[in-house]
Design a protein around this motif. Structure first.
Motif, PDB file in Angstrom:
ATOM      1  N   ASN A   7       0.836  -1.208   0.000  1.00 18.88           N
ATOM      2  CA  ASN A   7       0.000   0.000   0.000  1.00 18.88           C
ATOM      3  C   ASN A   7       0.868   1.253   0.000  1.00 18.88           C
ATOM      4  N   LYS A   8       2.168   1.051  -0.140  1.00 19.33           N
ATOM      5  CA  LYS A   8       3.132   2.143  -0.312  1.00 19.33           C
ATOM      6  C   LYS A   8       4.104   1.706  -1.397  1.00 19.33           C
ATOM      7  N   PHE A   9       4.430   2.614  -2.302  1.00 14.50           N
ATOM      8  CA  PHE A   9       5.346   2.267  -3.383  1.00 14.50           C
ATOM      9  C   PHE A   9       6.751   1.986  -2.863  1.00 14.50           C
ATOM     10  N   SER A  10       7.090   2.504  -1.706  1.00 14.88           N
ATOM     11  CA  SER A  10       8.412   2.254  -1.117  1.00 14.88           C
ATOM     12  C   SER A  10       8.596   0.786  -0.727  1.00 14.88           C
ATOM     13  N   GLU A  11       7.522   0.008  -0.696  1.00 15.09           N
ATOM     14  CA  GLU A  11       7.615  -1.412  -0.364  1.00 15.09           C
ATOM     15  C   GLU A  11       8.133  -2.263  -1.523  1.00 15.09           C
ATOM     16  N   MET A  12       8.265  -1.647  -2.707  1.00 17.73           N
ATOM     17  CA  MET A  12       8.761  -2.388  -3.861  1.00 17.73           C
ATOM     18  C   MET A  12      10.283  -2.440  -3.827  1.00 17.73           C
ATOM     19  N   ILE A  67     -16.157   9.822 -12.510  1.00 16.27           N
ATOM     20  CA  ILE A  67     -14.811  10.401 -12.517  1.00 16.27           C
ATOM     21  C   ILE A  67     -14.803  11.823 -13.066  1.00 16.27           C
ATOM     22  N   SER A  68     -15.874  12.208 -13.750  1.00 15.92           N
ATOM     23  CA  SER A  68     -15.958  13.569 -14.279  1.00 15.92           C
ATOM     24  C   SER A  68     -16.548  14.545 -13.263  1.00 15.92           C
ATOM     25  N   SER A  69     -17.199  14.014 -12.236  1.00 15.06           N
ATOM     26  CA  SER A  69     -17.913  14.879 -11.296  1.00 15.06           C
ATOM     27  C   SER A  69     -17.080  15.303 -10.088  1.00 15.06           C
ATOM     28  N   GLY A  70     -15.934  14.694  -9.897  1.00 11.45           N
ATOM     29  CA  GLY A  70     -15.104  15.061  -8.753  1.00 11.45           C
ATOM     30  C   GLY A  70     -13.642  14.916  -9.085  1.00 11.45           C
ATOM     31  N   ASN A  71     -12.817  15.534  -8.284  1.00 15.99           N
ATOM     32  CA  ASN A  71     -11.386  15.439  -8.502  1.00 15.99           C
ATOM     33  C   ASN A  71     -10.812  14.214  -7.805  1.00 15.99           C
ATOM     34  N   PRO A  72      -9.851  13.578  -8.453  1.00 19.23           N
ATOM     35  CA  PRO A  72      -9.206  12.437  -7.824  1.00 19.23           C
ATOM     36  C   PRO A  72      -8.237  12.898  -6.737  1.00 19.23           C
ATOM     37  N   LYS A  73      -7.851  11.954  -5.917  1.00 21.90           N
ATOM     38  CA  LYS A  73      -6.810  12.174  -4.916  1.00 21.90           C
ATOM     39  C   LYS A  73      -5.681  11.193  -5.214  1.00 21.90           C
ATOM     40  N   PRO A  74      -4.464  11.586  -4.903  1.00 27.54           N
ATOM     41  CA  PRO A  74      -3.359  10.649  -5.126  1.00 27.54           C
ATOM     42  C   PRO A  74      -3.377   9.546  -4.083  1.00 27.54           C
ATOM     43  N   THR A  75      -2.748   8.455  -4.410  1.00 27.90           N
ATOM     44  CA  THR A  75      -2.522   7.432  -3.398  1.00 27.90           C
ATOM     45  C   THR A  75      -1.194   7.792  -2.732  1.00 27.90           C
ATOM     46  N   ASP A  76      -0.130   7.142  -3.103  1.00 29.64           N
ATOM     47  CA  ASP A  76       1.179   7.366  -2.474  1.00 29.64           C
ATOM     48  C   ASP A  76       2.041   8.257  -3.364  1.00 29.64           C
ATOM     49  N   LEU A  77       1.676   9.529  -3.455  1.00 29.06           N
ATOM     50  CA  LEU A  77       2.398  10.453  -4.336  1.00 29.06           C
ATOM     51  C   LEU A  77       3.853  10.630  -3.904  1.00 29.06           C
ATOM     52  N   ASN A  78       4.107  10.714  -2.610  1.00 19.78           N
ATOM     53  CA  ASN A  78       5.498  10.850  -2.153  1.00 19.78           C
ATOM     54  C   ASN A  78       6.323   9.620  -2.521  1.00 19.78           C
ATOM     55  N   GLY A  79       5.727   8.451  -2.387  1.00 22.94           N
ATOM     56  CA  GLY A  79       6.415   7.223  -2.780  1.00 22.94           C
ATOM     57  C   GLY A  79       6.699   7.190  -4.273  1.00 22.94           C
ATOM     58  N   PHE A  80       5.740   7.677  -5.069  1.00 27.82           N
ATOM     59  CA  PHE A  80       5.934   7.743  -6.515  1.00 27.82           C
ATOM     60  C   PHE A  80       7.076   8.702  -6.846  1.00 27.82           C
ATOM     61  N   LYS A  81       7.095   9.855  -6.191  1.00 19.74           N
ATOM     62  CA  LYS A  81       8.158  10.837  -6.440  1.00 19.74           C
ATOM     63  C   LYS A  81       9.528  10.264  -6.068  1.00 19.74           C
ATOM     64  N   ASP A  82       9.604   9.455  -5.013  1.00 24.71           N
ATOM     65  CA  ASP A  82      10.867   8.810  -4.649  1.00 24.71           C
ATOM     66  C   ASP A  82      11.319   7.836  -5.735  1.00 24.71           C
ATOM     67  N   ILE A  83      10.378   7.062  -6.271  1.00 25.85           N
ATOM     68  CA  ILE A  83      10.713   6.144  -7.370  1.00 25.85           C
ATOM     69  C   ILE A  83      11.174   6.946  -8.579  1.00 25.85           C
ATOM     70  N   GLU A  84      10.509   8.039  -8.832  1.00 26.57           N
ATOM     71  CA  GLU A  84      10.864   8.911  -9.950  1.00 26.57           C
ATOM     72  C   GLU A  84      12.314   9.414  -9.799  1.00 26.57           C
ATOM     73  N   LYS A  85      12.668   9.881  -8.618  1.00 26.47           N
ATOM     74  CA  LYS A  85      14.033  10.375  -8.366  1.00 26.47           C
ATOM     75  C   LYS A  85      15.059   9.265  -8.554  1.00 26.47           C
ATOM     76  N   ARG A  86      14.789   8.099  -7.961  1.00 31.28           N
ATOM     77  CA  ARG A  86      15.712   6.968  -8.095  1.00 31.28           C
ATOM     78  C   ARG A  86      15.807   6.491  -9.536  1.00 31.28           C
ATOM     79  N   SER A  87      14.703   6.567 -10.264  1.00 30.32           N
ATOM     80  CA  SER A  87      14.689   6.086 -11.637  1.00 30.32           C
ATOM     81  C   SER A  87      15.639   6.888 -12.521  1.00 30.32           C
ATOM     82  N   LYS A  88      15.735   8.174 -12.262  1.00 31.45           N
ATOM     83  CA  LYS A  88      16.662   9.006 -13.038  1.00 31.45           C
ATOM     84  C   LYS A  88      18.102   8.567 -12.789  1.00 31.45           C
ATOM     85  N   LEU A  89      18.411   8.195 -11.558  1.00 29.13           N
ATOM     86  CA  LEU A  89      19.765   7.761 -11.208  1.00 29.13           C
ATOM     87  C   LEU A  89      20.068   6.340 -11.679  1.00 29.13           C
TER      88      LEU A  89
END
Length: 184
Positions: A7-12, A67-89
């Motif tokens: 339930n957190k991307f950091s668990e991968m 999905i058109s009537s309301g805005n979505p919320k992120p799940t684990d956005l911070n975890g995704f951003k961490d994967i994004e940073k590591r992916s560049k490296l």
């Protein structure tokens, strides 16, 4: 192959020279009220009244309206951003693979931008995720050492593993994000 539920991307486990493939709905973002139970209840009610093809079309209309009537919320956005940073490296690519149809491209891009301004990863649309991923990998000019697939539906993971048995898959448990929707 055992599939780990997260339930957190950091668990991968981290990868190098690889490809991260994220589902969108109930994996990268959630909508208030859209759950497996909602989908099953609504779809079964339609199936009880209409032939399968019409029930699927009406369900698609209900989903689009929701999905058109309301805005979505992120799940684990911070975890995704961490994967994004590591992916560049670590020389990894990131893509999205959704079961939404191509008709949803514009709204999908707007919703991703709403959640994470400036996000710019390829989005692929296919309900046959195994075949789609195989095609994506085969058409890539890069040879991936590892591929990671993250989805909230076990049937999508099974589909991916059928065509791509070497893929490391994670089942994303989004329930806490729905439960805490108003707090996100």
């Amino acid at each position: 192959m055992m599939i780990k539920t997260i339930n957190k991307f950091s668990e991968m486990l981290p990868i190098n020279n690889g490809l991260y493939v994220f589902d969108i709905d109930e994996t990268f973002m959630v909508f208030q009220g859209i759950t497996d139970q909602w989908w099953e209840k609504e779809y079964n009610a339609l199936l009880g009244r209409y032939p399968k093809e019409k029930a699927e079309r009406l369900m698609d209309e209900k989903f689009l309206k929701k999905i058109s009537s309301g805005n979505p919320k992120p799940t684990d956005l911070n975890g995704f951003k961490d994967i994004e940073k590591r992916s560049k490296l670590l020389n990894n690519d990131i893509i999205f693979l959704t079961a939404r149809t191509e008709d949803y491209r514009e709204i999908t891009m707007k919703q991703l931008e709403y959640i994470y301004p400036g996000i710019n990863y390829p989005i692929y649309f296919s309900s046959e995720k195994g075949k789609a991923l195989k095609e994506i990998i085969n058409k890539s000019d890069k040879t991936y050492e590892e591929v990671v697939f993250v989805d909230d539906k076990d049937y999508n993971i099974n589909d991916v593993l059928m065509d791509n048995p070497e893929t490391r898959c994670y089942l994303f448990d989004y329930r806490e994000y729905i439960h805490n929707f108003n707090n996100l």
